[in-house]
Scaffold this motif. Structure first.
Motif, PDB file in Angstrom:
ATOM      1  N   LEU A 263       0.812  -1.230   0.031  1.00 34.69           N
ATOM      2  CA  LEU A 263       0.127  -0.046   0.054  1.00 34.69           C
ATOM      3  C   LEU A 263       0.992   1.197   0.047  1.00 34.69           C
ATOM      4  O   LEU A 263       1.841   1.314   0.495  1.00 34.69           O
ATOM      5  CB  LEU A 263      -0.974  -0.034   1.113  1.00 34.69           C
ATOM      6  CG  LEU A 263      -2.065  -0.907   1.284  1.00 34.69           C
ATOM      7  CD1 LEU A 263      -2.647  -1.101   2.614  1.00 34.69           C
ATOM      8  CD2 LEU A 263      -2.739  -0.651   0.198  1.00 34.69           C
ATOM      9  N   ILE A 264       0.656   2.178  -0.883  1.00 35.90           N
ATOM     10  CA  ILE A 264       1.047   3.590  -0.801  1.00 35.90           C
ATOM     11  C   ILE A 264       0.545   4.333   0.415  1.00 35.90           C
ATOM     12  O   ILE A 264      -0.707   4.703   0.339  1.00 35.90           O
ATOM     13  CB  ILE A 264       0.949   4.207  -2.017  1.00 35.90           C
ATOM     14  CG1 ILE A 264       1.391   3.588  -3.128  1.00 35.90           C
ATOM     15  CG2 ILE A 264       1.564   5.706  -2.063  1.00 35.90           C
ATOM     16  CD1 ILE A 264       2.890   3.110  -3.302  1.00 35.90           C
ATOM     17  N   GLN A 265       1.315   4.709   1.161  1.00 35.18           N
ATOM     18  CA  GLN A 265       0.878   5.222   2.607  1.00 35.18           C
ATOM     19  C   GLN A 265       1.959   5.747   3.249  1.00 35.18           C
ATOM     20  O   GLN A 265       3.112   5.682   3.225  1.00 35.18           O
ATOM     21  CB  GLN A 265       0.336   4.377   3.337  1.00 35.18           C
ATOM     22  CG  GLN A 265       1.146   3.171   4.166  1.00 35.18           C
ATOM     23  CD  GLN A 265       0.439   2.090   4.659  1.00 35.18           C
ATOM     24  OE1 GLN A 265      -0.753   2.094   5.000  1.00 35.18           O
ATOM     25  NE2 GLN A 265       1.145   1.035   5.023  1.00 35.18           N
ATOM     26  N   PRO A 266       1.887   6.900   4.188  1.00 33.48           N
ATOM     27  CA  PRO A 266       2.805   7.798   4.814  1.00 33.48           C
ATOM     28  C   PRO A 266       3.838   6.825   5.682  1.00 33.48           C
ATOM     29  O   PRO A 266       3.144   6.020   6.312  1.00 33.48           O
ATOM     30  CB  PRO A 266       2.167   8.666   5.521  1.00 33.48           C
ATOM     31  CG  PRO A 266       0.649   8.672   4.711  1.00 33.48           C
ATOM     32  CD  PRO A 266       0.387   7.431   4.513  1.00 33.48           C
ATOM     33  N   ARG A 267       5.073   6.927   5.894  1.00 36.24           N
ATOM     34  CA  ARG A 267       5.959   6.106   6.729  1.00 36.24           C
ATOM     35  C   ARG A 267       7.011   6.910   7.348  1.00 36.24           C
ATOM     36  O   ARG A 267       7.230   8.296   6.823  1.00 36.24           O
ATOM     37  CB  ARG A 267       6.482   5.240   5.748  1.00 36.24           C
ATOM     38  CG  ARG A 267       5.520   3.929   5.236  1.00 36.24           C
ATOM     39  CD  ARG A 267       6.397   2.785   4.604  1.00 36.24           C
ATOM     40  NE  ARG A 267       5.453   1.723   4.143  1.00 36.24           N
ATOM     41  CZ  ARG A 267       4.789   0.929   4.864  1.00 36.24           C
ATOM     42  NH1 ARG A 267       5.045   0.816   6.166  1.00 36.24           N
ATOM     43  NH2 ARG A 267       4.208   0.190   4.202  1.00 36.24           N
ATOM     44  N   GLY A 268       7.213   6.625   8.559  1.00 36.53           N
ATOM     45  CA  GLY A 268       8.611   7.339   9.142  1.00 36.53           C
ATOM     46  C   GLY A 268       7.912   8.881   9.377  1.00 36.53           C
ATOM     47  O   GLY A 268       7.257   9.240   9.930  1.00 36.53           O
TER      48      GLY A 268
ATOM     49  N   THR B 192      17.226  14.652   1.675  1.00 35.41           N
ATOM     50  CA  THR B 192      16.962  14.108   0.641  1.00 35.41           C
ATOM     51  C   THR B 192      16.796  12.685   0.875  1.00 35.41           C
ATOM     52  O   THR B 192      17.265  11.972   1.740  1.00 35.41           O
ATOM     53  CB  THR B 192      18.121  14.201  -0.331  1.00 35.41           C
ATOM     54  OG1 THR B 192      18.355  15.590  -0.823  1.00 35.41           O
ATOM     55  CG2 THR B 192      17.918  13.378  -1.827  1.00 35.41           C
ATOM     56  N   GLY B 193      15.455  12.015   0.310  1.00 36.70           N
ATOM     57  CA  GLY B 193      15.070  10.769   0.351  1.00 36.70           C
ATOM     58  C   GLY B 193      14.119  10.407   1.386  1.00 36.70           C
ATOM     59  O   GLY B 193      13.445   9.266   1.559  1.00 36.70           O
ATOM     60  N   ILE B 194      13.638  11.324   1.987  1.00 28.15           N
ATOM     61  CA  ILE B 194      12.479  11.089   2.791  1.00 28.15           C
ATOM     62  C   ILE B 194      11.160  10.856   2.241  1.00 28.15           C
ATOM     63  O   ILE B 194       9.775  10.649   2.749  1.00 28.15           O
ATOM     64  CB  ILE B 194      12.366  12.202   4.130  1.00 28.15           C
ATOM     65  CG1 ILE B 194      11.782  13.513   3.674  1.00 28.15           C
ATOM     66  CG2 ILE B 194      13.576  12.271   4.893  1.00 28.15           C
ATOM     67  CD1 ILE B 194      10.977  14.208   4.646  1.00 28.15           C
TER      68      ILE B 194
ATOM     69  N   LYS C  18       9.850  13.790  -0.114  1.00 27.78           N
ATOM     70  CA  LYS C  18       8.792  14.947   0.135  1.00 27.78           C
ATOM     71  C   LYS C  18       7.766  15.172  -0.997  1.00 27.78           C
ATOM     72  O   LYS C  18       6.754  15.777  -0.693  1.00 27.78           O
ATOM     73  CB  LYS C  18       9.891  16.283   0.070  1.00 27.78           C
ATOM     74  CG  LYS C  18      10.890  16.232   1.207  1.00 27.78           C
ATOM     75  CD  LYS C  18      11.588  17.681   1.396  1.00 27.78           C
ATOM     76  CE  LYS C  18      12.762  17.705   0.223  1.00 27.78           C
ATOM     77  NZ  LYS C  18      13.864  16.497   0.412  1.00 27.78           N
ATOM     78  N   THR C  19       8.150  14.617  -2.107  1.00 35.51           N
ATOM     79  CA  THR C  19       6.964  14.563  -3.163  1.00 35.51           C
ATOM     80  C   THR C  19       5.746  13.827  -2.816  1.00 35.51           C
ATOM     81  O   THR C  19       4.653  14.433  -2.859  1.00 35.51           O
ATOM     82  CB  THR C  19       7.574  14.299  -4.552  1.00 35.51           C
ATOM     83  OG1 THR C  19       8.480  15.099  -4.951  1.00 35.51           O
ATOM     84  CG2 THR C  19       6.519  14.326  -5.529  1.00 35.51           C
ATOM     85  N   TYR C  20       6.131  12.605  -2.165  1.00 38.64           N
ATOM     86  CA  TYR C  20       5.001  11.832  -1.788  1.00 38.64           C
ATOM     87  C   TYR C  20       4.049  12.508  -0.763  1.00 38.64           C
ATOM     88  O   TYR C  20       3.103  12.417  -0.403  1.00 38.64           O
ATOM     89  CB  TYR C  20       5.504  10.425  -1.351  1.00 38.64           C
ATOM     90  CG  TYR C  20       5.409   9.417  -2.398  1.00 38.64           C
ATOM     91  CD1 TYR C  20       4.246   8.687  -2.865  1.00 38.64           C
ATOM     92  CD2 TYR C  20       6.686   9.456  -3.267  1.00 38.64           C
ATOM     93  CE1 TYR C  20       4.286   7.827  -3.975  1.00 38.64           C
ATOM     94  CE2 TYR C  20       6.477   8.229  -4.441  1.00 38.64           C
ATOM     95  CZ  TYR C  20       5.248   7.648  -4.603  1.00 38.64           C
ATOM     96  OH  TYR C  20       5.231   6.648  -5.758  1.00 38.64           O
ATOM     97  N   LEU C  21       4.984  13.158   0.313  1.00 35.73           N
ATOM     98  CA  LEU C  21       4.472  13.948   1.459  1.00 35.73           C
ATOM     99  C   LEU C  21       3.625  14.751   1.043  1.00 35.73           C
ATOM    100  O   LEU C  21       2.488  15.029   1.530  1.00 35.73           O
ATOM    101  CB  LEU C  21       5.567  14.637   2.285  1.00 35.73           C
ATOM    102  CG  LEU C  21       5.141  15.496   3.120  1.00 35.73           C
ATOM    103  CD1 LEU C  21       4.442  14.861   4.492  1.00 35.73           C
ATOM    104  CD2 LEU C  21       6.240  16.214   4.059  1.00 35.73           C
ATOM    105  N   SER C  22       3.848  15.636  -0.087  1.00 31.85           N
ATOM    106  CA  SER C  22       2.741  16.670  -0.825  1.00 31.85           C
ATOM    107  C   SER C  22       1.665  16.018  -1.404  1.00 31.85           C
ATOM    108  O   SER C  22       0.493  16.556  -1.246  1.00 31.85           O
ATOM    109  CB  SER C  22       3.566  17.643  -1.682  1.00 31.85           C
ATOM    110  OG  SER C  22       3.943  16.715  -2.860  1.00 31.85           O
ATOM    111  N   ALA C  23       1.789  14.916  -1.882  1.00 26.57           N
ATOM    112  CA  ALA C  23       0.632  14.198  -2.327  1.00 26.57           C
ATOM    113  C   ALA C  23      -0.223  13.746  -0.991  1.00 26.57           C
ATOM    114  O   ALA C  23      -1.494  13.785  -1.411  1.00 26.57           O
ATOM    115  CB  ALA C  23       1.088  13.041  -3.318  1.00 26.57           C
TER     116      ALA C  23
END
Length: 334
Positions: free
Chosen positions: A207-212, A238-240, A242-247
């Protein structure tokens, strides 16, 4: 219900849990049933991991929705408890869980017990399982379940000790306390060992979900919104993701603008937003392509900044509900 009948009904449940591949021997599936019926829930574990919290989250959310009081006492020794696990509890359960750290450095802290209180009796699962996916499912963990109807004295000794630890040897995990813990938290080597025992089927797409730290950032962004903020700056290594975070953070908004200074970043952003939102309603705004009738627009800063596009006639001021500017330090050159 008569006491004798209640005791007979209780004996029908599995009491000895040893983990492994047999689901009836896994602690999670017994906890799930108990959470569903409980009137009050108390948990004491030496550490919490994000994987375990995610496993229990749906069941705990249902309990919170029914106004079931939940108390959780955990440890912070050696940084094994993951900040993301704590942020996940606070965010997803709307701060309705009384969450505390054991706070007595004169004694070690290694208990693992789950108390459930019902109208007619209370029960406890006690053994070796902390809150991690492996410990609650296929890991070889030994846990035993009993109740205060069959062994009142033993139950009371455990429960009164929990009460003492919770109220006299613990601190509330406020936002400030959690921020301090997360700020200095470093991933200990033992977590790498624990994470190798993951139970997900390798053939199933995760599943695509927030992590860490994404969970921590989402919690902070939501708090800022609740306080009235309309802008935020994310500064992270870099690497956390951030683009997915904005999504993830923009998931509840319809019209999205993502601005970047390189085309390759735009395409990476498109992929991230498609994965999170499961939508093909997106367009690109750069070079010879000028989409503007899509819910998500991914634009080059050099193209969008031109006077012919950056005006009320082309994009009204309220056209977008959520705007992301990637690598904002480049904005000063636009």
């Amino acid at each position: 219900m008569a006491q004798s009948n209640l005791k007979e009904e209780i004996r029908d449940f599995t009491n000895v849990l040893t983990g492994g591949q047999t689901k009836s021997k896994q602690l999670y599936f017994q906890l799930k049933n108990s959470i569903d019926k409980a009137k009050r829930i108390d948990i004491i574990v030496s550490f919490l991991m994000e994987s375990g919290v995610r496993l229990l989250l749906k069941d705990l959310k249902q309990a919170v929705a029914k106004n079931i009081p939940i108390r959780i006492l955990t440890g912070n020794y050696l940084n094994i408890t993951q900040p993301s696990a704590l942020y996940l509890i606070k965010q997803e359960l709307n701060n309705q869980v009384d969450l505390r750290f054991y706070d007595d450095n004169t004694h070690s802290f290694h208990p693992k017990a789950y108390f459930f209180h019902y109208d007619d009796y209370s029960e406890i699962y006690i053994g070796s399982s902390n809150i991690s996916r492996s410990a609650l499912t296929t890991g070889i963990e030994w846990n035993y379940r009993f109740n205060d109807l069959l062994d009142k004295d033993s139950f009371q000794q455990f429960f009164m000790t929990f009460e003492d630890l919770f109220y006299n040897h613990a601190i509330v995990i406020t936002d400030e306390e959690l921020y301090r813990y997360a700020k200095y938290w470093r991933k200990p080597a033992i977590i790498k060992d624990l994470e190798q025992y993951k139970t997900e089927n390798k053939n199933i797409t995760p599943l695509i979900q927030p992590r860490g730290v994404q969970i921590e950032a989402l919690y902070a962004l939501n708090n800022s919104r609740n306080e009235g903020a309309t802008k935020a700056l994310i500064h992270a290594a870099t690497g956390i993701g951030k683009t997915y975070l904005s999504a993830f953070d923009s998931a509840n908004y319809k019209r999205i603008l993502f601005v970047a200074h390189r085309e390759e970043i735009l395409y990476q952003a498109v992929e991230a937003f498609r994965n999170v939102r499961k939508s093909e309603d997106y367009g690109l705004f750069y070079g010879g392509q000028k989409d503007k009738d899509k819910s998500m627009i991914f634009a080059s800063v050099m193209t969008l900044a031109k006077d012919e596009y950056l005006n009320e006639a082309y994009f009204p001021e309220d056209y977008f509900e959520y705007i992301i500017i990637d690598e904002f330090h480049h904005a000063v050159t636009a």
